[in-house]
Write a protein that holds these residues in place. Sequence first.
Motif, PDB file in Angstrom:
ATOM      1  N   ALA A 157     -47.779  23.225  76.664  1.00  0.00           N
ATOM      2  CA  ALA A 157     -47.429  21.941  74.762  1.00  0.00           C
ATOM      3  C   ALA A 157     -47.435  20.965  75.332  1.00  0.00           C
ATOM      4  CB  ALA A 157     -46.346  22.969  74.058  1.00  0.00           C
ATOM      5  N   ARG A 186     -51.296  24.109  73.579  1.00  0.00           N
ATOM      6  CA  ARG A 186     -50.787  24.131  72.513  1.00  0.00           C
ATOM      7  C   ARG A 186     -50.722  22.403  71.720  1.00  0.00           C
ATOM      8  NH1 ARG A 186     -54.060  27.232  73.142  1.00  0.00           N
ATOM      9  NH2 ARG A 186     -53.880  28.921  72.405  1.00  0.00           N
ATOM     10  N   ASP A 194     -41.510  22.945  69.977  1.00  0.00           N
ATOM     11  CA  ASP A 194     -42.447  22.994  71.676  1.00  0.00           C
ATOM     12  C   ASP A 194     -41.107  23.493  73.047  1.00  0.00           C
ATOM     13  OD1 ASP A 194     -44.631  22.415  70.683  1.00  0.00           O
ATOM     14  OD2 ASP A 194     -44.353  20.056  70.776  1.00  0.00           O
ATOM     15  N   LEU A 198     -40.999  26.745  74.310  1.00  0.00           N
ATOM     16  CA  LEU A 198     -40.872  26.828  75.781  1.00  0.00           C
ATOM     17  C   LEU A 198     -39.567  28.336  76.856  1.00  0.00           C
ATOM     18  CD1 LEU A 198     -42.024  24.619  78.547  1.00  0.00           C
ATOM     19  CD2 LEU A 198     -39.608  25.408  78.977  1.00  0.00           C
ATOM     20  N   PHE A 203     -44.425  29.419  75.910  1.00  0.00           N
ATOM     21  CA  PHE A 203     -44.504  28.956  76.527  1.00  0.00           C
ATOM     22  C   PHE A 203     -44.712  27.984  77.769  1.00  0.00           C
ATOM     23  CE2 PHE A 203     -45.110  25.899  72.111  1.00  0.00           C
ATOM     24  CZ  PHE A 203     -46.071  26.628  72.056  1.00  0.00           C
ATOM     25  N   PHE A 206     -44.324  21.874  79.367  1.00  0.00           N
ATOM     26  CA  PHE A 206     -44.024  20.984  77.795  1.00  0.00           C
ATOM     27  C   PHE A 206     -44.460  19.503  78.143  1.00  0.00           C
ATOM     28  CE2 PHE A 206     -41.739  17.961  74.512  1.00  0.00           C
ATOM     29  CZ  PHE A 206     -42.852  18.538  74.419  1.00  0.00           C
TER      30      PHE A 206
END
Length: 265
Positions: A157, A186, A194, A198, A203, A206
């Motif tokens: 991300a 993304r 985000d 994670l 995710f 990031f």
Amino acid sequence: MQQPDFDTILRTAVRAAYRGGKILRRHFGNLHHVRKKGAIDLVSEADTSSEAAIIETIRSRHPDHAILAEESGASREEHATFQWIIDPLDGTTNFVHQIPVFAVSIGVSYRGELVVGVVLNPASGELFSAVYGEGAWRNGEPIHVSSTASIQDSLLATGFPYQARRMIDVVVPRFSRCLQAAQGIRRLGAAAIDLCYLACGRFDGFWEQNLKPWDTAAGTVIAREAGARITDFSNHPYTLASDQILVTNGRIHEDLLQLLNIEGI
């Protein structure tokens, strides 16, 4: 760090997040006043009303604590050991366009160390929270970062800074390298979400540039307590003063560092 009892702080943060979230739900799809703080940086009556309710909740229980909020700035309590770092609406552009990816983000620092984080997405009902040394939770259930071990199997991300148009020669090469290496990327438009995604393993990595303290304060506590590794792009420890942030499950961190560090930028 000698740890005081943060339970009361956490309860206040959760209460404040829900108060702010209730206001955001009321305004979602029903905005009347949206203005620009910058070329693409928006603020609405939802931001300011949510922030006022959050600050009122904090002040009613912790009047001697300092506050740093996105819309109203910093308070000036002398010798305050606690500081609340608030984003009343992370993802304002999503919110204005009626995209249900936005959050209330409340982080708390004690003597300069981030110790409590609460992120609420009022649209989904997901509440992420964490306390220093005690782990991280999603709606009361423990969460942990993913175990993905390779970039090619990783979902990443990122976000684009408000200055992206002036930084295109920096942003695009990094994005391109990561896009070619990863399973996918993304861009949700809300850094707090985000970081929480994670933290719960959705995710694997990031990164972003030029974020503000209120964008990351709560989310980094949650990610850290879920087992994430957090640095800048040069592998230095991340602080709220850093202008770069890289957060991963730890297993792909070195690979992402190499992708983000391009000679000449």
